[in-house]
Design a protein around this motif. Structure first.
Motif, PDB file in Angstrom:
ATOM      1  N   MET A  46      49.445  98.946  98.384  1.00  0.00           N
ATOM      2  CA  MET A  46      50.083 100.221  98.063  1.00  0.00           C
ATOM      3  C   MET A  46      49.192 101.076  97.156  1.00  0.00           C
ATOM      4  SD  MET A  46      54.079  99.169  97.586  1.00  0.00           S
ATOM      5  CE  MET A  46      54.602 100.792  97.113  1.00  0.00           C
ATOM      6  N   MET A  47      48.428 100.432  96.290  1.00  0.00           N
ATOM      7  CA  MET A  47      47.541 101.170  95.394  1.00  0.00           C
ATOM      8  C   MET A  47      46.351 101.777  96.146  1.00  0.00           C
ATOM      9  SD  MET A  47      49.002 101.157  92.510  1.00  0.00           S
ATOM     10  CE  MET A  47      47.796 101.591  91.294  1.00  0.00           C
ATOM     11  N   GLU A  48      45.991 101.193  97.282  1.00  0.00           N
ATOM     12  CA  GLU A  48      44.897 101.729  98.095  1.00  0.00           C
ATOM     13  C   GLU A  48      45.230 103.127  98.623  1.00  0.00           C
ATOM     14  OE1 GLU A  48      41.745 100.580  99.020  1.00  0.00           O
ATOM     15  OE2 GLU A  48      42.073  99.153  97.388  1.00  0.00           O
ATOM     16  N   ILE A  49      46.507 103.364  98.888  1.00  0.00           N
ATOM     17  CA  ILE A  49      46.949 104.690  99.329  1.00  0.00           C
ATOM     18  C   ILE A  49      47.204 105.487  98.056  1.00  0.00           C
ATOM     19  CG2 ILE A  49      48.623 105.951 100.714  1.00  0.00           C
ATOM     20  CD1 ILE A  49      49.254 103.254 102.103  1.00  0.00           C
ATOM     21  N   THR A  50      46.243 106.279  97.649  1.00  0.00           N
ATOM     22  CA  THR A  50      46.250 106.870  96.300  1.00  0.00           C
ATOM     23  C   THR A  50      47.432 107.800  96.036  1.00  0.00           C
ATOM     24  OG1 THR A  50      44.772 108.615  97.074  1.00  0.00           O
ATOM     25  CG2 THR A  50      43.759 106.679  96.049  1.00  0.00           C
ATOM     26  N   TRP A  51      47.965 108.439  97.054  1.00  0.00           N
ATOM     27  CA  TRP A  51      49.046 109.383  96.835  1.00  0.00           C
ATOM     28  C   TRP A  51      50.422 108.727  96.860  1.00  0.00           C
ATOM     29  CZ3 TRP A  51      52.424 109.253 100.854  1.00  0.00           C
ATOM     30  CH2 TRP A  51      51.943 108.828 102.077  1.00  0.00           C
ATOM     31  N   LEU A  52      50.515 107.468  97.300  1.00  0.00           N
ATOM     32  CA  LEU A  52      51.816 106.834  97.505  1.00  0.00           C
ATOM     33  C   LEU A  52      52.548 106.544  96.197  1.00  0.00           C
ATOM     34  CD1 LEU A  52      53.834 105.741  99.533  1.00  0.00           C
ATOM     35  CD2 LEU A  52      52.641 103.559  99.442  1.00  0.00           C
ATOM     36  N   MET A  53      51.880 105.934  95.232  1.00  0.00           N
ATOM     37  CA  MET A  53      52.554 105.573  93.975  1.00  0.00           C
ATOM     38  C   MET A  53      53.012 106.802  93.180  1.00  0.00           C
ATOM     39  SD  MET A  53      53.305 102.543  93.556  1.00  0.00           S
ATOM     40  CE  MET A  53      52.897 100.842  93.699  1.00  0.00           C
ATOM     41  N   PRO A  54      52.188 107.846  93.033  1.00  0.00           N
ATOM     42  CA  PRO A  54      52.707 109.033  92.324  1.00  0.00           C
ATOM     43  C   PRO A  54      53.897 109.680  93.033  1.00  0.00           C
ATOM     44  CG  PRO A  54      50.319 109.112  92.430  1.00  0.00           C
ATOM     45  CD  PRO A  54      50.747 107.965  93.287  1.00  0.00           C
ATOM     46  N   LEU A  55      53.879 109.690  94.370  1.00  0.00           N
ATOM     47  CA  LEU A  55      55.009 110.251  95.108  1.00  0.00           C
ATOM     48  C   LEU A  55      56.261 109.412  94.903  1.00  0.00           C
ATOM     49  CD1 LEU A  55      56.010 112.365  97.198  1.00  0.00           C
ATOM     50  CD2 LEU A  55      55.433 110.682  98.958  1.00  0.00           C
ATOM     51  N   LEU A  56      56.120 108.114  95.019  1.00  0.00           N
ATOM     52  CA  LEU A  56      57.239 107.199  94.805  1.00  0.00           C
ATOM     53  C   LEU A  56      57.767 107.323  93.377  1.00  0.00           C
ATOM     54  CD1 LEU A  56      58.942 104.907  96.029  1.00  0.00           C
ATOM     55  CD2 LEU A  56      57.183 103.326  95.271  1.00  0.00           C
ATOM     56  N   ALA A  57      56.868 107.391  92.419  1.00  0.00           N
ATOM     57  CA  ALA A  57      57.266 107.518  91.012  1.00  0.00           C
ATOM     58  C   ALA A  57      58.029 108.820  90.775  1.00  0.00           C
ATOM     59  CB  ALA A  57      56.043 107.440  90.109  1.00  0.00           C
ATOM     60  N   ALA A  58      57.537 109.914  91.341  1.00  0.00           N
ATOM     61  CA  ALA A  58      58.204 111.203  91.165  1.00  0.00           C
ATOM     62  C   ALA A  58      59.611 111.174  91.765  1.00  0.00           C
ATOM     63  CB  ALA A  58      57.377 112.313  91.813  1.00  0.00           C
ATOM     64  N   PHE A  59      59.745 110.587  92.950  1.00  0.00           N
ATOM     65  CA  PHE A  59      61.069 110.491  93.572  1.00  0.00           C
ATOM     66  C   PHE A  59      62.002 109.601  92.756  1.00  0.00           C
ATOM     67  CE2 PHE A  59      59.650 112.840  97.091  1.00  0.00           C
ATOM     68  CZ  PHE A  59      60.754 113.150  97.883  1.00  0.00           C
ATOM     69  N   GLU A  60      61.473 108.524  92.181  1.00  0.00           N
ATOM     70  CA  GLU A  60      62.307 107.653  91.357  1.00  0.00           C
ATOM     71  C   GLU A  60      62.784 108.368  90.095  1.00  0.00           C
ATOM     72  OE1 GLU A  60      60.925 103.110  92.379  1.00  0.00           O
ATOM     73  OE2 GLU A  60      59.870 104.166  90.778  1.00  0.00           O
ATOM     74  N   VAL A  61      61.897 109.082  89.445  1.00  0.00           N
ATOM     75  CA  VAL A  61      62.267 109.784  88.209  1.00  0.00           C
ATOM     76  C   VAL A  61      63.250 110.913  88.509  1.00  0.00           C
ATOM     77  CG1 VAL A  61      61.407 111.233  86.324  1.00  0.00           C
ATOM     78  CG2 VAL A  61      60.160 109.166  86.982  1.00  0.00           C
ATOM     79  N   ILE A  62      62.925 111.766  89.471  1.00  0.00           N
ATOM     80  CA  ILE A  62      63.801 112.897  89.795  1.00  0.00           C
ATOM     81  C   ILE A  62      65.129 112.396  90.356  1.00  0.00           C
ATOM     82  CG2 ILE A  62      64.061 114.931  91.274  1.00  0.00           C
ATOM     83  CD1 ILE A  62      60.956 115.237  91.028  1.00  0.00           C
ATOM     84  N   GLY A  63      65.068 111.430  91.270  1.00  0.00           N
ATOM     85  CA  GLY A  63      66.295 110.875  91.832  1.00  0.00           C
ATOM     86  C   GLY A  63      67.153 110.206  90.778  1.00  0.00           C
ATOM     87  N   GLY A  64      66.532 109.498  89.843  1.00  0.00           N
ATOM     88  CA  GLY A  64      67.280 108.853  88.765  1.00  0.00           C
ATOM     89  C   GLY A  64      67.963 109.863  87.864  1.00  0.00           C
ATOM     90  N   ILE A  65      67.272 110.953  87.547  1.00  0.00           N
ATOM     91  CA  ILE A  65      67.880 112.003  86.718  1.00  0.00           C
ATOM     92  C   ILE A  65      69.062 112.634  87.443  1.00  0.00           C
ATOM     93  CG2 ILE A  65      67.489 114.300  85.717  1.00  0.00           C
ATOM     94  CD1 ILE A  65      64.579 113.354  85.137  1.00  0.00           C
ATOM     95  N   LEU A  66      68.867 112.962  88.724  1.00  0.00           N
ATOM     96  CA  LEU A  66      69.952 113.574  89.505  1.00  0.00           C
ATOM     97  C   LEU A  66      71.128 112.612  89.674  1.00  0.00           C
ATOM     98  CD1 LEU A  66      67.873 115.401  92.258  1.00  0.00           C
ATOM     99  CD2 LEU A  66      69.020 116.426  90.290  1.00  0.00           C
TER     100      LEU A  66
END
Length: 126
Positions: A46-66
């Motif tokens: 998953m770390m090899e795909i450089t954009w995947l973790m930041p996207l997942l993290a952003a969705f987790e943070v925003i989704g958690g807040i909502l």
């Protein structure tokens, strides 16, 4: 009473997703040294795909807040559903402990059922 219980469960679940997302950005929780090899391979892939973790993290943070805010809880649940599906798939395939993913899935399902009226317009044929 049911609304208060649901709020507390959504608060705790939302905070767990926010924490997981922020940890992906800032790496403040150390990785256990006794992590199984299969799990490490999966995380490295998953770390090899450089954009995947930041996207997942952003969705987790925003989704958690909502998910915490009652007015936007249905939107938060919709954002967190694919993430929760991935978490369940991960735990099923690697044979990890399934208790916490099942609890989070049950809370997410409860929120989706409680807010089903908000999802109906997406499912209706025009």
């Amino acid at each position: 009473m049911k609304n208060k219980i649901l709020f507390v469960l959504c608060l705790l679940s939302g905070l767990m997703f926010i924490n997981a997302g922020l940890n992906k950005f800032f790496n403040y929780i150390p990785v256990p040294e006794d992590m199984p090899e299969k799990t490490m391979k999966m995380f490295n892939a998953m770390m090899e795909i450089t954009w995947l973790m930041p996207l997942l993290a952003a969705f987790e943070v925003i989704g958690g807040i909502l998910f915490i805010i009652p007015r936007f809880r249905a939107l938060g649940a919709a954002m967190l559903t694919p993430i929760m599906a991935g978490i369940l798939a991960h735990h099923f395939t690697l044979g990890d402990n399934l208790i916490m993913p099942f609890i989070l899935t049950a809370i997410l399902t409860w929120v989706i059922v409680e807010n089903r009226q908000k999802y109906l317009p997406m499912l209706q044929k025009k």
